[in-house]
Write a protein that holds these residues in place. Sequence first.
Motif, PDB file in Angstrom:
ATOM      1  N   LEU A  29      54.214  17.943 109.282  1.00 32.67           N
ATOM      2  CA  LEU A  29      54.574  17.246 108.051  1.00 32.67           C
ATOM      3  C   LEU A  29      53.295  16.799 107.362  1.00 32.67           C
ATOM      4  N   ARG A  30      53.357  16.661 106.051  1.00 32.42           N
ATOM      5  CA  ARG A  30      52.231  16.132 105.291  1.00 32.42           C
ATOM      6  C   ARG A  30      52.700  14.926 104.486  1.00 32.42           C
ATOM      7  N   LEU A  31      52.152  13.776 104.807  1.00 29.30           N
ATOM      8  CA  LEU A  31      52.469  12.562 104.076  1.00 29.30           C
ATOM      9  C   LEU A  31      51.488  12.372 102.936  1.00 29.30           C
ATOM     10  N   SER A  32      51.985  11.808 101.847  1.00 30.46           N
ATOM     11  CA  SER A  32      51.155  11.461 100.704  1.00 30.46           C
ATOM     12  C   SER A  32      51.368   9.998 100.358  1.00 30.46           C
ATOM     13  N   CYS A  33      50.351   9.378  99.802  1.00 24.72           N
ATOM     14  CA  CYS A  33      50.467   7.989  99.363  1.00 24.72           C
ATOM     15  C   CYS A  33      49.699   7.841  98.058  1.00 24.72           C
ATOM     16  N   ALA A  34      50.442   7.708  96.981  1.00 28.19           N
ATOM     17  CA  ALA A  34      49.848   7.575  95.654  1.00 28.19           C
ATOM     18  C   ALA A  34      49.798   6.107  95.261  1.00 28.19           C
ATOM     19  N   ALA A  35      48.650   5.679  94.791  1.00 26.12           N
ATOM     20  CA  ALA A  35      48.476   4.296  94.349  1.00 26.12           C
ATOM     21  C   ALA A  35      48.554   4.216  92.833  1.00 26.12           C
ATOM     22  N   SER A  36      49.100   3.119  92.354  1.00 27.27           N
ATOM     23  CA  SER A  36      49.154   2.863  90.918  1.00 27.27           C
ATOM     24  C   SER A  36      48.887   1.382  90.671  1.00 27.27           C
ATOM     25  N   GLY A  37      48.417   1.074  89.507  1.00 28.84           N
ATOM     26  CA  GLY A  37      48.139  -0.312  89.158  1.00 28.84           C
ATOM     27  C   GLY A  37      46.687  -0.700  89.293  1.00 28.84           C
ATOM     28  N   ARG A  38      45.942  -0.009  90.154  1.00 28.82           N
ATOM     29  CA  ARG A  38      44.500  -0.175  90.266  1.00 28.82           C
ATOM     30  C   ARG A  38      43.949   1.037  90.998  1.00 28.82           C
ATOM     31  N   ARG A  62      41.670  12.402 101.300  1.00 28.32           N
ATOM     32  CA  ARG A  62      41.957  11.665 100.078  1.00 28.32           C
ATOM     33  C   ARG A  62      41.484  12.458  98.863  1.00 28.32           C
ATOM     34  N   ASP A  63      42.127  12.174  97.750  1.00 29.45           N
ATOM     35  CA  ASP A  63      41.751  12.735  96.460  1.00 29.45           C
ATOM     36  C   ASP A  63      41.574  11.543  95.516  1.00 29.45           C
ATOM     37  N   ASN A  64      40.351  11.119  95.302  1.00 24.91           N
ATOM     38  CA  ASN A  64      40.115   9.915  94.502  1.00 24.91           C
ATOM     39  C   ASN A  64      40.506  10.108  93.039  1.00 24.91           C
ATOM     40  N   ALA A  65      40.421  11.318  92.544  1.00 24.44           N
ATOM     41  CA  ALA A  65      40.834  11.574  91.165  1.00 24.44           C
ATOM     42  C   ALA A  65      42.327  11.314  90.978  1.00 24.44           C
ATOM     43  N   LYS A  66      43.086  11.495  92.061  1.00 23.44           N
ATOM     44  CA  LYS A  66      44.533  11.250  92.015  1.00 23.44           C
ATOM     45  C   LYS A  66      44.910   9.908  92.627  1.00 23.44           C
TER      46      LYS A  66
END
Length: 124
Positions: free
Chosen positions: A17-26, A71-75
């Motif tokens: 499995l591949r988990l993703s975690c997208a941040a928003s707000g900062r 991690r993908d800092n651009a995203k």
Amino acid sequence: VQLQASGGGLVQAGGSLRLSCAASGRTFSRYPRAWFRQAPGKERAFVAGIDWSGGSTDYADSVKGRFTISRDNAKNTVYLQMNSLKPEDTAVHYCAADGLGTMVSSTYSDYDYWGRGTQVTVSS
């Protein structure tokens, strides 16, 4: 600030499995990110962490060689690639972000922001 984890599910032992975690707000592009997990009846435990550049990572002994954090800092997103899954990996997996530090930490209290978690279930 929100951390939205996704990618969990039900998989057979040996699967991936591949988990993703997208941040928003900062943006967290300059701060460590991590994954923790909590199985029923157990405390939340460190799984993997990564520094801001991706050049330094840390893993729990139980997942070394099977899981990869990136991690993908651009995203503003962190990932956890989980291979060779075992039934003992079954847990709610949480992503976390450190809003102040610079070094990867395996300590729960060093992380300031948490996602709601995504369930990973591995059947035998």
